[in-house]
Design a protein around this motif. Structure first.
Motif, PDB file in Angstrom:
ATOM      1  N   SER A  18      24.819  49.754  21.427  1.00 23.41           N
ATOM      2  CA  SER A  18      25.140  48.566  20.387  1.00 23.41           C
ATOM      3  C   SER A  18      26.809  48.275  20.541  1.00 23.41           C
ATOM      4  N   VAL A  22      26.806  52.919  19.869  1.00 28.03           N
ATOM      5  CA  VAL A  22      25.602  53.922  19.684  1.00 28.03           C
ATOM      6  C   VAL A  22      24.649  53.563  20.684  1.00 28.03           C
ATOM      7  N   VAL A  24      21.146  53.102  22.141  1.00 29.73           N
ATOM      8  CA  VAL A  24      19.947  52.594  21.781  1.00 29.73           C
ATOM      9  C   VAL A  24      18.485  52.943  22.593  1.00 29.73           C
ATOM     10  N   ASN A  48      16.667  56.065  21.150  1.00 25.87           N
ATOM     11  CA  ASN A  48      17.587  56.878  20.509  1.00 25.87           C
ATOM     12  C   ASN A  48      16.868  57.378  19.193  1.00 25.87           C
ATOM     13  N   GLU A  50      17.330  58.900  16.561  1.00 20.50           N
ATOM     14  CA  GLU A  50      17.978  58.818  15.221  1.00 20.50           C
ATOM     15  C   GLU A  50      17.780  57.418  14.760  1.00 20.50           C
ATOM     16  N   LEU A  51      17.789  56.467  15.530  1.00 19.76           N
ATOM     17  CA  LEU A  51      17.709  54.900  15.214  1.00 19.76           C
ATOM     18  C   LEU A  51      16.369  54.559  14.736  1.00 19.76           C
ATOM     19  N   ASP A  80      24.570  45.015  17.128  1.00 24.91           N
ATOM     20  CA  ASP A  80      24.363  46.051  16.317  1.00 24.91           C
ATOM     21  C   ASP A  80      23.201  45.858  15.317  1.00 24.91           C
ATOM     22  N   VAL A  82      20.056  46.816  15.161  1.00 26.95           N
ATOM     23  CA  VAL A  82      19.151  47.903  14.966  1.00 26.95           C
ATOM     24  C   VAL A  82      19.904  48.963  14.138  1.00 26.95           C
ATOM     25  N   GLU A  83      21.240  49.059  14.195  1.00 24.49           N
ATOM     26  CA  GLU A  83      22.156  49.892  13.274  1.00 24.49           C
ATOM     27  C   GLU A  83      22.145  49.507  11.873  1.00 24.49           C
ATOM     28  N   LYS A  86      18.665  49.785  10.010  1.00 25.40           N
ATOM     29  CA  LYS A  86      18.494  51.173   9.540  1.00 25.40           C
ATOM     30  C   LYS A  86      19.451  51.477   8.358  1.00 25.40           C
ATOM     31  N   GLU A  87      20.654  50.934   8.480  1.00 28.46           N
ATOM     32  CA  GLU A  87      21.497  50.877   7.227  1.00 28.46           C
ATOM     33  C   GLU A  87      20.848  50.434   6.210  1.00 28.46           C
TER      34      GLU A  87
END
Length: 95
Positions: A18, A22, A24, A48, A50-51, A80, A82-83, A86-87
């Motif tokens: 990202s 991070v 991906v 990833n 975690e993602l 970003d 994807v991040e 997730k947030e």
């Protein structure tokens, strides 16, 4: 993109990160629009954990629209999105 022509096969195997640095996943395949002669999507694998935990089954991949790609070099940088997704999910869980 820097405008330098690249072989499409050079994208396969590259790591995707990202904008925030991070990891991906890794490019497994490239989808093309032959009429327009453009790349439309990147198929990612080795994601990833975690993602994607809880959203993608282990061993599965995801498709990333090529319009998300911001730069191609030794690695591929994407928005970003994807991040942020997730947030947003985490914020909903807290509320």
């Amino acid at each position: 993109m820097d405008g330098t022509p690249q072989e499409i096969t050079n994208l396969v195997g590259r790591e995707v990160y990202s904008n925030n640095g991070v990891f991906v996943g890794e490019v497994r395949d490239v989808h093309l629009d032959f009429e327009r002669q453009t790349v439309t999507e990147l198929a990612l694998q080795d994601l990833n954990n975690e993602l994607f935990h809880g959203r993608i089954d282990p061993g599965k991949g995801v498709m990333v629209p090529y319009r998300w790609v911001r730069a191609v070099g030794d690695v591929i940088l994407i928005n970003d999105v994807v991040e942020r997704y997730k947030e947003e999910e985490e914020e909903k869980a807290i509320a």
